[in-house]
Design a protein around this motif. Sequence first.
Motif, PDB file in Angstrom:
ATOM      1  N   PRO A   1      -3.204  -4.931  -1.302  1.00 53.37           N
ATOM      2  CA  PRO A   1      -2.577  -4.049  -0.318  1.00 53.37           C
ATOM      3  C   PRO A   1      -1.840  -4.733   0.823  1.00 53.37           C
ATOM      4  N   GLN A   2      -2.327  -5.862   1.319  1.00 50.14           N
ATOM      5  CA  GLN A   2      -1.737  -6.432   2.531  1.00 50.14           C
ATOM      6  C   GLN A   2      -0.250  -6.770   2.365  1.00 50.14           C
ATOM      7  N   PRO A   3       0.132  -7.585   1.375  1.00 52.56           N
ATOM      8  CA  PRO A   3       1.577  -7.843   1.227  1.00 52.56           C
ATOM      9  C   PRO A   3       2.353  -6.607   0.827  1.00 52.56           C
TER      10      PRO A   3
ATOM     11  N   TYR B   1       6.285  -2.513   2.552  1.00 50.85           N
ATOM     12  CA  TYR B   1       6.558  -1.104   2.861  1.00 50.85           C
ATOM     13  C   TYR B   1       7.164  -0.985   4.264  1.00 50.85           C
ATOM     14  N   ILE B   2       6.515  -1.660   5.228  1.00 47.08           N
ATOM     15  CA  ILE B   2       6.980  -1.600   6.613  1.00 47.08           C
ATOM     16  C   ILE B   2       8.357  -2.246   6.737  1.00 47.08           C
TER      17      ILE B   2
ATOM     18  N   ILE C   1       9.774  -4.501  -2.289  1.00 48.74           N
ATOM     19  CA  ILE C   1       8.427  -3.963  -2.443  1.00 48.74           C
ATOM     20  C   ILE C   1       7.931  -4.281  -3.857  1.00 48.74           C
ATOM     21  N   PRO C   2       6.742  -4.878  -3.998  1.00 48.99           N
ATOM     22  CA  PRO C   2       6.225  -5.221  -5.331  1.00 48.99           C
ATOM     23  C   PRO C   2       5.615  -4.007  -6.037  1.00 48.99           C
ATOM     24  N   PHE C   3       6.477  -3.065  -6.441  1.00 45.47           N
ATOM     25  CA  PHE C   3       5.999  -1.826  -7.045  1.00 45.47           C
ATOM     26  C   PHE C   3       5.156  -2.093  -8.292  1.00 45.47           C
ATOM     27  N   VAL C   4       4.182  -1.204  -8.528  1.00 42.29           N
ATOM     28  CA  VAL C   4       3.364  -1.232  -9.742  1.00 42.29           C
ATOM     29  C   VAL C   4       3.517   0.122 -10.415  1.00 42.29           C
TER      30      VAL C   4
ATOM     31  N   SER D   1      -5.282   6.995  -0.933  1.00 46.59           N
ATOM     32  CA  SER D   1      -4.185   7.047   0.038  1.00 46.59           C
ATOM     33  C   SER D   1      -3.247   8.227  -0.143  1.00 46.59           C
ATOM     34  N   GLY D   2      -3.541   9.130  -1.093  1.00 42.35           N
ATOM     35  CA  GLY D   2      -2.680  10.298  -1.264  1.00 42.35           C
ATOM     36  C   GLY D   2      -1.246   9.899  -1.503  1.00 42.35           C
ATOM     37  N   ASP D   3      -0.342  10.437  -0.692  1.00 45.02           N
ATOM     38  CA  ASP D   3       1.074  10.073  -0.759  1.00 45.02           C
ATOM     39  C   ASP D   3       1.464   9.133   0.383  1.00 45.02           C
ATOM     40  N   HIS D   4       0.485   8.716   1.180  1.00 42.27           N
ATOM     41  CA  HIS D   4       0.797   7.858   2.322  1.00 42.27           C
ATOM     42  C   HIS D   4       1.353   6.510   1.864  1.00 42.27           C
ATOM     43  N   ILE D   5       0.682   5.909   0.894  1.00 43.54           N
ATOM     44  CA  ILE D   5       1.156   4.665   0.275  1.00 43.54           C
ATOM     45  C   ILE D   5       1.005   4.844  -1.234  1.00 43.54           C
ATOM     46  N   MET D   6       2.098   4.649  -1.973  1.00 45.62           N
ATOM     47  CA  MET D   6       2.082   4.790  -3.425  1.00 45.62           C
ATOM     48  C   MET D   6       2.600   3.502  -4.057  1.00 45.62           C
ATOM     49  N   GLY D   7       1.996   3.134  -5.178  1.00 42.87           N
ATOM     50  CA  GLY D   7       2.402   1.896  -5.824  1.00 42.87           C
ATOM     51  C   GLY D   7       3.736   1.978  -6.532  1.00 42.87           C
TER      52      GLY D   7
END
Length: 295
Positions: free
Chosen positions: A215-217, A222-223, A2-5, A167-173
Amino acid sequence: MIPFVRELDFQYGRCDRVSPRIRRVIADNPGPFTYLGTGTYIVGEGEVAVIDPGPDLPAHLEALLAALGNERVMHILITHDHADHSPLAAALSAATGAKVWGRSRQPRGQIPAGFDDEHDDAFRPDFEVEDGEVFEGPGWTLEAVPTPGHTSNHVSYALKEENALFSGDHIMGWSTTVISPPDGDMAAYFESLDRVKASGFATLWPTHGPPVTDPQPFIDAYIAHRRAREAQVLAALAEGPTTIRAMVPVLYVAVDPRLHPAAAHSLLGHVVQLVGEGRVISDGPPGVETVLRLA
């Protein structure tokens, strides 16, 4: 991977303009699950919406009111009722007269032994947010996008003018999110990820940490991460019956041990899904000590 930021220029209590229509004030509640703290978003100018007021910290309320000045708060929008997102809503509502919008939590089963409950049990929205509900102000339009999974009542908000999603906590960088049954639901989470991906947002603004600007990649990774974890659970069970407690230190060997309780939550989410799909058998209700085996 995952390319975390994770890099973010901020000061606690400072109001930063982060886009033409968005300002952010970060609460001083850093931690292993909140990262640098809760980022409260102010959308618009003059007549505004506030998203995720955050924890009940007097200093954060003061910072928000200072940032708002004489502006009119039209809506207080809550992504979900965890203790780092919703508790300050009541005080902000009392100070501004704005109504609180969010989703009530669905009835849950018993919380498994060994797991903490971080919900804000006092949270009661003034209005229940519906799928696709629109909130408008001068130069801004927000649309509710239910994204259950992290919690049953999680809802994100799309800012149409910037093709962005709060996105709240649904998706986090900065990190993956925790899916903790009985309120968290891994199957619903996968469906919500697919919905966000299909929407083609240009930017994701999580409540914790910096934005995701590609977001797409990121969502694909994430998935893939979740599917890989699922495969690891099945591989561990292929070696014989075991428990979540035994699997966590093995499957999360590279993760900060402080996050192992959260890892156990998410592992339970995978197990509940796999049991529901008939791929795993649980000797009793799934929990941290329950013996699991392949079907």
